[in-house]
Design an enzyme around this catalytic site. Structure first.
Site, short mmCIF file in Angstrom:
data_model
loop_
_atom_site.label_atom_id
_atom_site.label_comp_id
_atom_site.label_asym_id
_atom_site.label_seq_id
_atom_site.Cartn_x
_atom_site.Cartn_y
_atom_site.Cartn_z
N ARG A 5 5.61 31.90 -20.21
CA ARG A 5 5.04 31.07 -19.15
C ARG A 5 6.00 29.93 -18.82
O ARG A 5 6.51 29.25 -19.72
CB ARG A 5 3.67 30.52 -19.58
CG ARG A 5 2.67 31.65 -19.83
CD ARG A 5 1.28 31.18 -20.14
NE ARG A 5 0.42 32.32 -20.43
CZ ARG A 5 -0.87 32.24 -20.76
NH1 ARG A 5 -1.45 31.06 -20.85
NH2 ARG A 5 -1.56 33.33 -21.00
N ARG A 58 1.90 23.78 -25.94
CA ARG A 58 2.24 24.26 -24.59
C ARG A 58 3.72 24.62 -24.59
O ARG A 58 4.60 23.76 -24.47
CB ARG A 58 1.93 23.18 -23.55
CG ARG A 58 1.95 23.67 -22.11
CD ARG A 58 1.80 22.51 -21.14
NE ARG A 58 0.53 21.81 -21.30
CZ ARG A 58 -0.58 22.12 -20.62
NH1 ARG A 58 -0.57 23.11 -19.76
NH2 ARG A 58 -1.69 21.42 -20.80
N GLU A 116 -8.20 24.22 -26.16
CA GLU A 116 -8.46 25.65 -25.96
C GLU A 116 -7.64 26.53 -26.90
O GLU A 116 -6.43 26.37 -27.01
CB GLU A 116 -8.14 26.03 -24.51
CG GLU A 116 -8.38 27.51 -24.22
CD GLU A 116 -7.79 27.95 -22.89
OE1 GLU A 116 -7.51 29.16 -22.77
OE2 GLU A 116 -7.60 27.11 -21.99
N SER A 131 -9.93 32.38 -24.52
CA SER A 131 -10.79 32.48 -23.34
C SER A 131 -11.15 33.95 -23.17
O SER A 131 -10.44 34.83 -23.64
CB SER A 131 -10.09 31.95 -22.08
OG SER A 131 -8.99 32.76 -21.75
N ARG A 137 -0.79 29.53 -30.81
CA ARG A 137 -1.40 28.19 -30.74
C ARG A 137 -2.44 27.97 -31.83
O ARG A 137 -2.70 26.83 -32.22
CB ARG A 137 -2.01 27.97 -29.36
CG ARG A 137 -2.59 26.58 -29.19
CD ARG A 137 -3.34 26.40 -27.89
NE ARG A 137 -2.46 26.24 -26.75
CZ ARG A 137 -2.87 25.86 -25.55
NH1 ARG A 137 -4.16 25.61 -25.34
NH2 ARG A 137 -2.02 25.75 -24.56
#
Length: 421
Positions: A258, A273, A345, A348, A387
């Protein structure tokens, strides 16, 4: 992409969804207008084509001035037919673009608003407290010789890292725990490609509005995926599936990439991140009627994984404006991060209904026994990512800088405690 039939039959539902997302509802009327122009042009096109065929027979029988007049009219009709075809094609192109710009129609009950307008559905456990000053995950990772950000930056730039020693082992243990759970519940494990073609990336809904967030190899017209969801969405493209025995369920293991465009200054410390990480992602193809139940099933599997890593967490119902285009509903699980004093988070799970499958032409035979086909639903959910190490290290740390390994991870890691080097 949404169903054009829904757009025609119930435009107000689509408008309401756009409003909930905080997006332009005027695109609905623009799409309807383009659809009307397309259908009007095609209707007139078909009428003139029929006249054109009829006049061909008349020309063959006519003579003299009558034949000359018929030939003149035939040329006029040919020009009109060509123009109408061009008009219909242009309207179709405009319609396709407009429909693709409309996000999936959100489910009833999804919170309205943006990133901060979620609804907390459940909180499990209480925030971890210590009788000593806790270290953040990077400080712990450095003491354990598990995370090396400095050399990651030296080799690849900012937001890259090395996982070394117990850090590499911990990530592999997490991912293998995720795969083991997926297999136990009937998922087929898949190691997916991380480079996909443009039609697959677009079909999964990842470059409609945020292509700048995705790495692209322009010379090869390939994209680096940010989740194995993309490759798995394309796995059955242009196929007719047999779902008579239930959903098809896959668990994709892949590296993920990403660009984190727009995240300058956010989470610059550690591995929260980053540009590259690993992930195990569940992906389901099912009948539309089963999608809501399947979504709850994926959420329950994520709950099970949270229990296995033994961290406090909460589940949120994500607001419409924070869903992303393909999702009709998304639940996030956020784990407590002690040194930040907040939930972050970890997972999801999204119900994408028929949005991706319609773009990628993935269908099933009519379950009612007819000869036709219909679009299937797709869903996805995360079972483990790099993460997660943040939550594990911080919540299970001890005063001496060691970290107790959650019991479920021990068979995969081969250690009960991670000790400073």
């Amino acid at each position: 992409m949404i169903d054009i039939k829904l757009l025609r039959d119930d435009p107000e539902t689509v408008r309401a969804s756009q409003r909930a997302r905080g997006e332009d509802e005027g695109v609905v009327d623009a799409a309807l207008a383009a659809d009307e122009r397309r259908r009007s042009s095609l209707t007139e096109f078909e009428r003139l084509r029929a006249e054109q065929k009829s006049m061909g027979k008349q020309v063959a029988k006519a003579q003299g001035d009558e034949k000359h007049a018929l030939l003149t009219r035939t040329k006029e009709i040919a020009a009109e037919v060509k123009s109408l075809q061009a008009d219909a094609d242009a309207a179709q192109t405009e319609l396709d673009g407009l429909v693709r710009s409309i996000g999936n129609v959100v489910e009833p009950g999804v919170p309205v608003g943006g990133e901060d307008d979620y609804t907390v559905l459940e909180t499990v456990g209480t925030p971890t407290e210590f009788d000593f000053e806790p270290l953040d995950h990077l400080a712990l990772g450095e003491k354990l010789a598990a995370i090396d950000m400095e050399r990651g930056a030296k080799v690849s730039g900012s937001r890259f890292y090395f996982l070394t020693g117990v850090g590499a082992r911990l990530e592999l243990a997490l991912l293998n725990l995720g795969i083991a759970q997926a297999v136990e519940h009937g998922f087929t494990p898949v190691i997916t490609p991380t480079l996909v073609k443009t039609d697959v990336m677009a079909g999964a809904g990842f470059i409609d509005k945020h292509s700048e967030e995705v790495y692209r190899l322009a010379d090869d017209d390939l994209w680096l995926t940010g989740t194995s969801e993309v490759a798995l969405a394309g796995y059955h493209a242009d196929e007719i599936l047999d779902l008579s025995d239930g959903p098809k369920r896959y668990a994709g293991w892949s590296a993920c990439y990403r660009r984190e465009a727009g995240s300058h200054g956010k989470d610059t410390r550690g591995i929260i991140r980053v540009h590259q990480f690993h992930k195990v992602e569940m992906f389901t193809y099912c009948r539309v009627e089963d999608a809501v139940e399947e979504h709850r099933r994926l959420l329950d599997l994520e709950r099970d994984m949270m229990a296995k890593i033994e961290v406090p967490y909460r589940i949120i119902d994500t607001a419409a404006g924070d869903l992303g285009g393909p999702a009709a509903r998304k639940y996030d699980i956020e784990a407590w991060v002690p040194t930040q004093g907040r939930y972050r988070e970890l997972t999801s799970t999204s119900n994408c209904t028929t949005y991706q499958a319609r773009r990628l032409n993935t269908r099933e035979r009519d379950p009612g026994g007819g000869n036709g086909t219909r679009t299937v639903a797709t869903l996805n959910g995360t079972l483990a990512t790099t993460r997660w190490m943040v939550a594990i290290l911080e919540n299970h740390q001890q005063a001496d800088g060691s970290v107790v390994v959650p019991e479920a991870l021990r068979p995969f890691l081969g250690l009960e405690v991670l000790r400073p080097v």
